[in-house]
Scaffold this active site. Structure first.
Site, PDB file in Angstrom:
ATOM      1  N   HIS B 191       0.820  -1.208   0.000  1.00 53.89           N
ATOM      2  CA  HIS B 191       0.000   0.000   0.000  1.00 53.89           C
ATOM      3  C   HIS B 191       0.856   1.261   0.000  1.00 53.89           C
ATOM      4  O   HIS B 191       0.513   2.262  -0.601  1.00 53.89           O
ATOM      5  CB  HIS B 191      -0.944  -0.003   1.203  1.00 53.89           C
ATOM      6  CG  HIS B 191      -2.117  -0.887   0.987  1.00 53.89           C
ATOM      7  ND1 HIS B 191      -2.568  -1.783   1.916  1.00 53.89           N
ATOM      8  CD2 HIS B 191      -2.924  -1.033  -0.091  1.00 53.89           C
ATOM      9  CE1 HIS B 191      -3.607  -2.433   1.430  1.00 53.89           C
ATOM     10  NE2 HIS B 191      -3.844  -1.995   0.219  1.00 53.89           N
ATOM     11  N   GLU B 435      -9.261 -12.611  -8.634  1.00 54.42           N
ATOM     12  CA  GLU B 435      -7.891 -12.528  -8.137  1.00 54.42           C
ATOM     13  C   GLU B 435      -7.428 -13.815  -7.465  1.00 54.42           C
ATOM     14  O   GLU B 435      -6.267 -13.963  -7.132  1.00 54.42           O
ATOM     15  CB  GLU B 435      -7.726 -11.341  -7.187  1.00 54.42           C
ATOM     16  CG  GLU B 435      -8.736 -11.301  -6.064  1.00 54.42           C
ATOM     17  CD  GLU B 435      -8.647 -10.027  -5.223  1.00 54.42           C
ATOM     18  OE1 GLU B 435      -7.606  -9.347  -5.273  1.00 54.42           O
ATOM     19  OE2 GLU B 435      -9.617  -9.737  -4.499  1.00 54.42           O
ATOM     20  N   ASP B 459      -2.995  -9.867  -6.627  1.00 60.43           N
ATOM     21  CA  ASP B 459      -3.232 -11.104  -5.897  1.00 60.43           C
ATOM     22  C   ASP B 459      -3.255 -12.308  -6.825  1.00 60.43           C
ATOM     23  O   ASP B 459      -2.789 -13.380  -6.460  1.00 60.43           O
ATOM     24  CB  ASP B 459      -4.533 -11.022  -5.093  1.00 60.43           C
ATOM     25  CG  ASP B 459      -4.293 -10.405  -3.714  1.00 60.43           C
ATOM     26  OD1 ASP B 459      -3.130 -10.430  -3.261  1.00 60.43           O
ATOM     27  OD2 ASP B 459      -5.249  -9.913  -3.101  1.00 60.43           O
ATOM     28  N   CYS B 506      -7.475  -4.193 -12.904  1.00 62.29           N
ATOM     29  CA  CYS B 506      -7.216  -3.113 -11.964  1.00 62.29           C
ATOM     30  C   CYS B 506      -5.936  -3.315 -11.148  1.00 62.29           C
ATOM     31  O   CYS B 506      -5.666  -2.568 -10.237  1.00 62.29           O
ATOM     32  CB  CYS B 506      -8.398  -2.905 -11.032  1.00 62.29           C
ATOM     33  SG  CYS B 506      -8.654  -4.240  -9.877  1.00 62.29           S
TER      34      CYS B 506
END
Lengths: 106, 582
Positions: B191, B435, B459, B506
């Site tokens: 992140h 994912e 992922d 994404c």
């Protein structure tokens, strides 16, 4: 100022694992309820019974014999209370086993 | 001069004096304080003690409620240790009489006691040193945490080096004075890395231990395009990088001019570029960059920003803020995508035996186990949806059963809102992240029930290749170009097309211009990307025809190892945009 009294008494560590962190917690918590200065002595060493850290440095094994030394205005009461704790092997008091019962103690 | 290599996560070059953040590795930044600061430092120490006592007290209550009094005992021992008058006196004495900083004094005294414990010749007491280190860590974390906040009071530009930066710390960086940062840990998809991109700060992460080689104030270079950090550069190197800093700036200016142009291929096929965001405040920036909507709003920060769970109103306000930036375009809200290990407070303690967070209770699994939490978020989504084109998306769906369950809960929430007469939108499209490899394999089955797919490549790659990108020891095994990934993507696109549902990508993969021709060639027409990459991606799109993209995709799929796929794609990108990123 209240009259200062001094008491000494021999106590034996009866808790199963000696003065481990848990008995030390109970002992220090109890000692802090008194105004008196409270020490535990063993040959060549004296620790402050109100300090859990200090108590732990005793590394007292089961069966170890220590001297409880109390000086202060509430020394008589303190020494009885603390000696009883040693005798009981620091079994959890009802107050600890069940927080809600705390008010009924004493 | 010393050159360190890490993972390039946010492009650009920054040159300047360094500021080293301590914490976690517990390098103590300042060992002494001035005499007139002693009182202030002592009260800082006292409030640190108070704060950690409160923290321990909370843990104690929690443990006692959930696990029983005997488990809480360890916390009451910790509480006694932290409150130990003798210990506190000794620390305060060092601060007062020796002008030690609280951090230094704490570390000194705790370590002395720990040493004494270890020297007692009894294994039990030696092991208790761990309890002391734990307390020391808590205190230092708190004390240094305060120091960290001084970051917000910077007065001159610096480059920031740290063992780690939490996402909220990264988000709070003052862009006026922080010109770039580098950390010892972290991966491309962490992140922190994603946020660095959003803030447009050159950044390098995952360097490994290097902070000990740097002292504050030294000049360093952070090259966020190539993942290097140069400590104490020589004149030649400095000159070279100054030139590249200039080049980068003019490159950014050129991209700026692309922002108003349409995102379509040379043969006129529109390619939708939406933005990925983490904070509602980023929505406006994304709009400025030319995003045609929000393809992925990661709602995790609503949960991470404070120690309590967000209320329905917190959610609602955040979603409405995003919709203000995109009143008519699609805004896709992804429901909570956190592991229980990352959840604040109580929830974390509920899963004490969790061995592998990536494979445990996270994302949709967490939501389905905590319906109150889940319903709160869903209510807010449905309510906010009256203000625009809001859509909902479930993360980490691994079985059809899971998706059906989640959809059923959404149905429950619809009924609740109807009964209560609260305004909301009923026909909110419901999509899912693809994912987990199982979802990609069964894409055809999922596509019958789902309104849209969004492929989360981060992922998907991690689970397919079994590699944690954040672990430097295996990070190089994480390859978006792996043929297995290409094959899964192809399957998902085919399934989506067959059932006429939309599919977008994404993950970080779609923000890398190299992969764009491949993905377009596979038939993907929608992307959700890090907003600041939009102009660059647009340039690639505008130089591409669908026929060319299809040829690239078909050829890329003939290779059998990731390296060949990526070398080929890199070469093709150079042909499409000869002067792409410097």
């Amino acid at each position: 100022m209240a009259e200062t009294q001094s008491y000494r008494r021999e106590v034996t560590v009866k808790s199963e694992h000696g003065l481990h962190i848990r008995p030390c917690t109970v002992l220090a918590q109890s000692a802090m309820k008194f105004q008196s200065r409270i020490h535990l002595n063993k040959p060549g060493m004296q620790v402050d019974a109100k300090s859990i850290l200090d108590l732990m440095t005793l590394a007292a094994a089961p069966g170890a014999v220590l001297e409880l030394e109390v000086d202060g205005p509430d020394a008589a009461e303190a020494i009885e209370h603390l000696a009883a704790l040693f005798d009981s092997g620091f079994a959890p008091t009802p107050a600890e086993a069940k927080p809600s019962a705390a008010v009924s103690v004493g | 001069m010393l050159i360190k290599r890490g993972i390039a996560v946010s492009p650009g070059v920054a040159i300047g004096p360094v500021l080293v953040l301590g914490a976690e590795s517990f390098r103590i930044p300042q060992r002494f304080v001035s005499i007139d600061a002693v009182d202030a430092e002592i009260s800082r120490f006292r409030s640190a003690v108070e704060a950690i006592c409160q923290e321990i007290g909370d843990n104690e209550r929690l443990a006692s409620e959930r696990l029983g009094a005997q488990y809480a005992a360890i916390f009451s021992a910790h509480l006694m240790l932290a409150r130990d008058e003798k210990l506190v006196r000794e620390i305060e004495l060092l601060i007062r009489e020796k002008s030690f900083s609280p951090e230094f004094a704490v570390s000194r005294v705790f370590r002395q006691y720990a040493k004494r414990f270890q020297a007692l010749g009894d294994q039990y007491f030696a092991d208790r040193a761990v309890d002391l280190y734990d307390l020391e860590k808590r205190l230092l974390k708190y004390l240094l945490g305060e120091k960290r906040e001084e970051l917000s009071h910077l007065t001159s530009p610096v480059l920031l080096l740290a063992h780690n930066l939490t996402p909220s710390e990264t988000a709070a960086l003052d862009k006026q004075f922080i010109m770039g940062f580098a950390t010892e840990v972290g991966g491309e998809t962490s992140h922190t890395a994603i946020l660095a991109g959003a803030l447009e700060l050159p950044a390098v992460v995952g360097i490994g231990k290097f902070l000990a080689d740097v002292s504050g104030g030294e000049t360093i270079i952070i090259d966020g395009s190539h993942g290097t950090v140069i400590i104490d550069p020589d004149e030649d190197t400095l000159g070279k990088y100054r030139a590249s800093e200039e080049r980068y700036k003019s490159f950014s200016k050129r991209l700026e001019s692309l922002r108003q142009l349409k995102s379509e291929t040379q043969d006129g096929v529109p390619i939708t570029l939406c933005g990925n965001i983490e904070f509602p405040q980023e929505a406006m920036t994304a709009a400025h960059r030319g995003a045609e909507g929000i393809g992925l709003y990661r709602t995790e920060f609503l949960y991470l920003e404070s120690q309590r769970e967000p209320t329905e109103e917190d959610h609602y306000q955040a979603y409405c803020e995003v919709l203000q930036a995109f009143p008519t375009q699609p805004v896709i809200i992804r429901t909570l995508d956190l592991g229980s290990d990352k959840m604040p407070g109580a929830l974390k303690a509920e899963y004490p035996d969790e061995v592998n967070p990536a494979l445990s209770v996270r994302s949709i699994r967490l939501s389905l186990q905590h319906l109150d939490l889940f319903k709160t978020q869903l209510r807010a989504i449905l309510r906010a949806a009256v203000h625009g084109d809001l859509r909902v998306m479930f993360p980490l769906v691994s079985t059809l059963m899971e998706f059906r369950q989640a959809r059923m809960i959404l149905g429950d929430v619809v009924e609740d809102l109807e009964e209560q007469g609260i305004p909301f939108r009923k026909d909110v499209p419901v999509g899912m992240m693809v994912e987990v490899p199982s979802a990609a394999v069964l894409a055809d089955e999922f596509a019958r029930e789902v309104d849209f797919f969004s492929i989360g490549t981060n992922d998907l790659i991690q689970y397919t290749l079994g590699v944690d990108r954040g672990d430097p020891a295996v990070a190089s095994l994480y390859r978006a170009g792996d043929p297995s990934i290409l094959r899964l993507l192809r399957g998902v696109v085919t399934a989506a097309r067959k059932h006429q549902i939309s599919v977008s990508v994404c993950g970080q993969m779609s923000s890398d211009p190299m992969f764009l021709p491949l993905l377009i060639g596979m038939g993907i027409r929608q992307f959700s990307v890090t907003p600041q990459t939009i102009p660059e991606l647009k340039e690639v799109i505008r130089n591409l025809t669908i026929a060319k993209a299809e040829r690239i995709a078909n050829r890329a799929e003939t290779f059998d190892i990731a390296r060949d796929v990526e070398t080929f794609l890199r070469g093709e990108l150079k042909k499409i945009c000869p002067d792409s990123a410097p």
